[in-house]
Write an enzyme that holds these catalytic residues in place. Structure first.
Site, PDB file in Angstrom:
ATOM      1  N   LYS A  55     117.016  21.119  54.992  1.00  0.00           N
ATOM      2  CA  LYS A  55     117.202  21.195  56.168  1.00  0.00           C
ATOM      3  C   LYS A  55     118.351  21.217  56.809  1.00  0.00           C
ATOM      4  O   LYS A  55     118.782  22.151  58.114  1.00  0.00           O
ATOM      5  CB  LYS A  55     116.138  20.017  57.361  1.00  0.00           C
ATOM      6  CG  LYS A  55     114.672  20.243  57.546  1.00  0.00           C
ATOM      7  CD  LYS A  55     114.379  19.027  58.146  1.00  0.00           C
ATOM      8  CE  LYS A  55     112.671  19.057  57.805  1.00  0.00           C
ATOM      9  NZ  LYS A  55     111.932  18.074  58.793  1.00  0.00           N
ATOM     10  N   GLN A  99     113.133  11.139  59.378  1.00  0.00           N
ATOM     11  CA  GLN A  99     112.423  12.056  58.619  1.00  0.00           C
ATOM     12  C   GLN A  99     111.287  11.747  58.355  1.00  0.00           C
ATOM     13  O   GLN A  99     111.442  10.408  57.886  1.00  0.00           O
ATOM     14  CB  GLN A  99     113.204  12.744  57.143  1.00  0.00           C
ATOM     15  CG  GLN A  99     112.375  13.239  56.277  1.00  0.00           C
ATOM     16  CD  GLN A  99     111.995  14.925  56.904  1.00  0.00           C
ATOM     17  OE1 GLN A  99     111.785  15.760  57.055  1.00  0.00           O
ATOM     18  NE2 GLN A  99     110.266  15.205  55.817  1.00  0.00           N
ATOM     19  N   ASP A 122     111.627  17.607  67.294  1.00  0.00           N
ATOM     20  CA  ASP A 122     110.590  17.505  65.930  1.00  0.00           C
ATOM     21  C   ASP A 122     109.061  17.593  67.163  1.00  0.00           C
ATOM     22  O   ASP A 122     108.688  17.881  66.077  1.00  0.00           O
ATOM     23  CB  ASP A 122     110.558  16.657  65.074  1.00  0.00           C
ATOM     24  CG  ASP A 122     110.658  16.699  63.689  1.00  0.00           C
ATOM     25  OD1 ASP A 122     111.079  17.883  63.515  1.00  0.00           O
ATOM     26  OD2 ASP A 122     111.609  15.074  63.214  1.00  0.00           O
TER      27      ASP A 122
HETATM   28  N1  GUN Z   1     107.720  15.299  57.208  1.00  0.00           N
HETATM   29  C1  GUN Z   1     106.732  16.523  56.889  1.00  0.00           C
HETATM   30  N2  GUN Z   1     107.053  16.866  57.534  1.00  0.00           N
HETATM   31  C2  GUN Z   1     108.318  16.316  59.202  1.00  0.00           C
HETATM   32  C3  GUN Z   1     108.151  17.340  59.648  1.00  0.00           C
HETATM   33  O1  GUN Z   1     108.173  18.213  60.150  1.00  0.00           O
HETATM   34  N3  GUN Z   1     109.207  16.524  60.486  1.00  0.00           N
HETATM   35  C4  GUN Z   1     110.090  14.841  60.059  1.00  0.00           C
HETATM   36  N4  GUN Z   1     110.857  14.555  60.802  1.00  0.00           N
HETATM   37  N5  GUN Z   1     109.012  14.232  59.055  1.00  0.00           N
HETATM   38  C5  GUN Z   1     108.294  15.000  58.625  1.00  0.00           C
END
Ligand code: GUN
Length: 285
Positions: A55, A99, A122
């Site tokens: 990311k 995350q 998110d």
């Molecule tokens: N853990 C697994 N997928 C995601 C996501 O798309 N965003 C976040 N913040 N954590 C995750």
């Protein structure tokens, strides 16, 4: 038998990212705003570290400014909420990403809901999920948003199609259900207690699988000609990545199928960039 078309998530994502680069430049030149994303990674879960690294790299490539935070695994809920409150106040930050998963001693919903919904790129806060369900403007969670783009790259009109979502997580399965409902699909959501999953799969024109169980979906369960999106990321004993769908078998039945890796993954990251840009644009209004 013809083999399925492979849905190239990497190529679709790369295309979208070119437009994001242009929009980021335009926002800087017209409003002097640089989109800013705060990323919080708690502890040292290896998979989370890898996702966050991807990311961060993607943000840097499109000109999004990063604010990185790496609290230790034993951080308290109170400390995390304090950090989020300070990011909520920071005008340079348009998006906040925590995350997941978080360590067991932390209540994830308490942390997520501390994020200002206007910075919840998110789309995980109760506010944004509620807005999604009630079809109000919101941040749509990145993976379902990305899956929809992949599906639409194959199918023009989703109206009345049978869609099956396998998996009921808050971050993929449940929002995916609503994204597909909004697109006028007839949606079924299956999970670990569902009876006769093969039969449900056989009826699905669109199949989205997000459970995290390697090769759960067998090729001969799949409706011939259907569109299959595999969100699973599983690691084999020899450290290879596989999806939730038996790709080799499924390619003999599906009309189109997204691979793992190179399908839903790059789209999730791209939609995070899109949501961060959207938040920065809204901050100028
Ligand atoms: N853990 C697994 N997928 C995601 C996501 O798309 N965003 C976040 N913040 N954590 C995750």
């Amino acid at each position: 038998m013809n083999l399925a078309k492979i849905i190239d998530g990497k190529a679709i994502a790369a295309n979208l990212r070119q437009n994001i680069i242009k929009d980021v430049l335009e926002l800087k030149s017209s409003k002097n705003i640089i989109p800013g994303l705060a990323v919080i990674l708690v502890g040292d879960n290896p998979a989370s570290k890898l996702y966050v690294r991807n990311k961060i790299t993607a943000c840097k490539k499109v000109g999004i400014k990063l604010f990185e935070f790496y609290p230790e695994a034993n951080v308290s809920e109170v400390e995390l909420i304090k950090l989020i409150n300070s990011l909520n106040e920071n005008k340079e930050i348009h998006g906040i990403l925590v995350q997941l998963p978080l360590p067991d001693h932390i209540n994830s919903m308490n942390i997520i809901n501390a994020i200002d919904p206007r910075k919840d790129v998110d789309g995980f806060t109760a506010t944004n999920l509620g807005k999604l369900v009630t079809e109000q403007d919101c941040f749509v969670p990145c993976t379902p948003q990305g899956c929809l783009i992949l599906i639409k790259s194959i199918i023009d009109k989703l109206d009345g199609l049978n869609a099956l979502v396998v998996g009921r997580s808050n971050i993929v399965g449940k929002p995916m259900l609503h994204v597909l409902i909004q697109n006028n699909c007839t949606v079924t959501l299956a999970h670990s207690h569902t009876k006769n999953l093969p039969l449900l799969c056989k009826q699905a024109d669109i199949l989205v699988v997000a459970v995290g169980s390697s090769n759960l979906i067998k090729g001969d369960w799949i409706k011939p000609g259907s569109t299959v999106i595999d969100v699973g990321i599983n690691y084999t004993a020899d450290n290879k990545i596989t999806g939730d769908v038996d790709f080799k078998e499924a390619a003999h039945y599906a009309g189109a199928i997204s691979p793992v890796p190179g399908g839903a993954g790059p789209m999730t990251v791209t939609c995070l960039l899109k949501n961060t840009l959207k938040s920065a644009l809204y901050s100028a209004l």
